[in-house]
Design a protein around this motif. Structure first.
Motif, mmCIF file in Angstrom:
data_model
loop_
_atom_site.group_PDB
_atom_site.id
_atom_site.type_symbol
_atom_site.label_atom_id
_atom_site.label_comp_id
_atom_site.label_asym_id
_atom_site.label_seq_id
_atom_site.Cartn_x
_atom_site.Cartn_y
_atom_site.Cartn_z
ATOM 1 N N TYR A 65 37.148 -32.725 -29.186
ATOM 2 C CA TYR A 65 36.221 -32.731 -28.054
ATOM 3 C C TYR A 65 35.118 -33.767 -28.204
ATOM 4 C CZ TYR A 65 38.487 -28.208 -27.465
ATOM 5 O OH TYR A 65 39.414 -27.213 -27.326
ATOM 6 N N SER A 66 34.640 -34.203 -27.056
ATOM 7 C CA SER A 66 33.486 -35.099 -27.007
ATOM 8 C C SER A 66 32.345 -34.355 -26.317
ATOM 9 C CB SER A 66 33.831 -36.350 -26.196
ATOM 10 O OG SER A 66 34.050 -35.999 -24.835
ATOM 11 N N ALA A 67 31.171 -34.936 -26.373
ATOM 12 C CA ALA A 67 30.028 -34.341 -25.680
ATOM 13 C C ALA A 67 30.302 -34.278 -24.178
ATOM 14 C CB ALA A 67 28.764 -35.137 -25.967
ATOM 15 N N LEU B 260 34.047 -24.351 -29.604
ATOM 16 C CA LEU B 260 32.722 -24.725 -30.098
ATOM 17 C C LEU B 260 32.013 -23.518 -30.686
ATOM 18 C CD1 LEU B 260 30.250 -26.545 -30.461
ATOM 19 C CD2 LEU B 260 29.628 -25.974 -28.087
ATOM 20 N N PHE C 144 26.951 -28.356 -29.315
ATOM 21 C CA PHE C 144 27.979 -29.305 -29.746
ATOM 22 C C PHE C 144 27.357 -30.377 -30.646
ATOM 23 C CE2 PHE C 144 30.423 -33.248 -29.120
ATOM 24 C CZ PHE C 144 31.640 -32.836 -29.627
ATOM 25 N N TYR C 145 26.240 -30.938 -30.208
ATOM 26 C CA TYR C 145 25.576 -31.958 -31.034
ATOM 27 C C TYR C 145 25.148 -31.372 -32.381
ATOM 28 C CZ TYR C 145 25.408 -35.315 -27.185
ATOM 29 O OH TYR C 145 25.736 -36.198 -26.185
ATOM 30 N N THR D 273 28.427 -30.551 -39.392
ATOM 31 C CA THR D 273 29.669 -30.807 -40.129
ATOM 32 C C THR D 273 29.595 -32.153 -40.848
ATOM 33 O OG1 THR D 273 30.790 -31.684 -38.153
ATOM 34 C CG2 THR D 273 31.128 -29.347 -38.661
ATOM 35 N N GLN D 274 28.999 -33.144 -40.207
ATOM 36 C CA GLN D 274 28.853 -34.454 -40.853
ATOM 37 C C GLN D 274 27.915 -34.375 -42.050
ATOM 38 O OE1 GLN D 274 27.628 -36.893 -37.560
ATOM 39 N NE2 GLN D 274 29.697 -37.034 -36.731
ATOM 40 N N LYS E 163 34.823 -28.420 -38.215
ATOM 41 C CA LYS E 163 35.068 -29.808 -37.800
ATOM 42 C C LYS E 163 36.438 -29.937 -37.146
ATOM 43 C CE LYS E 163 35.319 -34.504 -39.582
ATOM 44 N NZ LYS E 163 35.205 -35.369 -40.762
ATOM 45 N N ILE F 82 36.533 -28.503 -33.510
ATOM 46 C CA ILE F 82 35.878 -29.254 -32.428
ATOM 47 C C ILE F 82 36.226 -30.738 -32.405
ATOM 48 C CG2 ILE F 82 33.965 -27.633 -32.178
ATOM 49 C CD1 ILE F 82 32.224 -29.625 -33.793
ATOM 50 N N SER F 83 37.065 -31.177 -33.315
ATOM 51 C CA SER F 83 37.336 -32.617 -33.428
ATOM 52 C C SER F 83 37.973 -33.233 -32.183
ATOM 53 C CB SER F 83 38.203 -32.902 -34.654
ATOM 54 O OG SER F 83 39.478 -32.316 -34.495
ATOM 55 N N LYS G 238 28.332 -30.914 -34.576
ATOM 56 C CA LYS G 238 28.803 -32.215 -35.074
ATOM 57 C C LYS G 238 27.887 -32.729 -36.187
ATOM 58 C CE LYS G 238 31.691 -34.668 -33.190
ATOM 59 N NZ LYS G 238 33.116 -34.928 -33.409
#
Length: 132
Positions: A97-99, A40, A113-114, A120-121, A91, A94-95, A117
């Motif tokens: 991984y989840s929160a 991250l 992390f949020y 990158t979006q 992206k 960290i792809s 994400k």
């Protein structure tokens, strides 16, 4: 189309509000971060415009985080100022991984992390809208 780009930027701004000084302090104190946190922080460093050789070295990343304006950089970074290649690399990093994964690895990493994400979006969306 302008509205869509704004929404991406708004998501980034909202996510940045979840990043605070105490979380950054906790992450900086990790001598050997869990792999999700290390990844991250690599992604965050790339999104802030640092080269990959710095982003991959956690000691250098900690120096980036120690910068007095680190939080300001997070809060003011705009998707249109992020290099698309760096965003794509971030992206990818960290792809997996989840929160929830981040929270288990280090609760202090969740806000970043949020933000990563959302950034990158937003960069991806900005690139798509520029290509049209």
């Amino acid at each position: 189309m302008e509205k869509s780009r704004g929404n991406g930027g708004e998501r980034v701004t909202a996510a940045a509000q979840g990043v605070n000084k105490s979380c950054v302090q906790i992450l900086k104190c990790l001598s050997t971060p869990p792999p999700p946190v290390k990844d991250l922080m690599e992604a965050v460093t790339l999104l802030l415009g640092h080269p990959a050789h710095i982003a991959k070295d956690f000691n250098r990343v900690k120096s980036v985080m120690a910068s007095p304006d680190f939080l300001q950089q997070i809060r003011t970074r705009q998707p249109e100022h992020v290099d698309a290649t760096s965003a794509h690399r971030a992206k990818d990093v960290i792809s997996a991984y989840s929160a929830e994964t981040m929270k288990k690895a280090a609760a202090a990493s969740t806000g970043l992390f949020y933000w990563a994400k959302a950034m990158t979006q937003a960069v991806e969306h900005h690139g798509e809208s520029q290509g049209k």
